[in-house]
Scaffold this active site. Structure first.
Site, short mmCIF file in Angstrom:
data_model
loop_
_atom_site.label_atom_id
_atom_site.label_comp_id
_atom_site.label_asym_id
_atom_site.label_seq_id
_atom_site.Cartn_x
_atom_site.Cartn_y
_atom_site.Cartn_z
N LYS A 169 0.86 -1.19 0.00
CA LYS A 169 0.00 0.00 0.00
C LYS A 169 0.89 1.24 0.00
O LYS A 169 1.78 1.38 0.85
CB LYS A 169 -0.87 -0.03 1.26
CG LYS A 169 -2.22 0.58 1.09
CD LYS A 169 -3.05 0.26 2.33
CE LYS A 169 -4.38 0.91 2.30
NZ LYS A 169 -5.04 0.80 3.61
C1 E4P Z 1 -8.34 1.71 3.51
O1 E4P Z 1 -7.56 0.92 3.01
C2 E4P Z 1 -8.13 2.39 4.79
O2 E4P Z 1 -7.47 1.52 5.67
C3 E4P Z 1 -9.43 2.76 5.48
O3 E4P Z 1 -10.55 2.41 4.73
C4 E4P Z 1 -9.43 4.13 6.04
O4 E4P Z 1 -10.66 4.36 6.65
P1 E4P Z 1 -10.92 5.48 7.75
O5 E4P Z 1 -11.27 6.74 7.05
O6 E4P Z 1 -12.07 4.94 8.56
O7 E4P Z 1 -9.65 5.59 8.58
#
Ligand code: E4P
Length: 214
Positions: free
Chosen positions: A83
């Site tokens: 990522k």
């Molecule tokens: C996606 O890969 C992220 O980990 C996640 O969806 C972020 O979400 P949040 O806005 O609840 O932190």
């Protein structure tokens, strides 16, 4: 639309994975920090539970550092997806990972052009954060609509992960728009199952059955 679970908590992953609906996992530095455990150990446990794409995020902000980190993480398993944040350096790293056949998930995507750039750099997945857009008064679901349309028009293979999911309606709407995947927190997975008529229906069936036994 497939389901990933958005957490670094192995108990949550194990529980929802047993339902048979989870085909991957996404983590991020905040989710890993919340667990207070060693990152690599956590990833190894997740890899033992889910045989599918597991996103592990790099911390470096320069492409060289991202590549070093990503190579190490990717060496854990073919299922690890690196990522990478949506930045200039992130795009450079994605291009190199792509040449090396390492899968990537470009994260923190907040507009359609970012998604298109990530795809053109060779990203395997893009993660538009719809909940965070809603949080600041924008229409997160419109972003999913824009990206699904652009990727369809241009025949782009990069998969769209609807991320930052806050509630069940986000899941339904992302599915209707054609997002390939929704990455869903444990709490929202629980909400997806619930309907008051399902619960009362079960109670009534059981009560009627008991009545017949007397
Ligand atoms: C996606 O890969 C992220 O980990 C996640 O969806 C972020 O979400 P949040 O806005 O609840 O932190």
């Amino acid at each position: 639309m497939r389901f990933f679970i958005d957490t670094a908590n192995v108990d949550e992953i194990r529980e929802i994975h047993e339902w048979g609906v989870v085909s991957g996992v996404t983590t991020n530095p905040s989710l890993v920090a919340k667990e207070g455990r060693d990152f690599i150990e956590t990833l190894k446990e997740i890899l033992d539970i889910v045989d599918g794409p597991i996103s592990a995020e790099v911390i470096s902000i320069d492409s060289k550092g991202m590549i070093e980190e990503g190579e190490k993480l990717a060496s854990l398993s073919k299922n690890i997806v690196i990522k990478v944040p949506m930045t200039e350096e992130g795009l450079k790293a994605v291009k190199i990972f792509s040449k090396r056949k390492i899968k990537t998930n470009v994260t923190l995507v907040f507009n359609a052009n970012q998604a298109l750039m990530a795809a053109r750099a060779g990203a395997t997945y893009v993660s538009p954060f719809l909940g965070r857009l809603d949080d600041i008064g924008y229409d997160g679901m419109q972003l999913i609509a824009d990206i699904t349309e652009i990727f369809a028009v241009h025949d782009i293979e990069t998969e769209i992960i609807a991320a930052s999911i806050r509630h069940p309606l986000h899941v339904t709407d992302a599915a209707k728009l054609g997002a390939d995947i929704a990455t869903i927190p444990h709490k929202v997975f629980k909400q997806l199952l619930q309907h008051p008529l399902t619960s009362s229906g079960i109670e009534k069936f059981l009560a009627d059955w008991e009545g017949m036994q007397k």
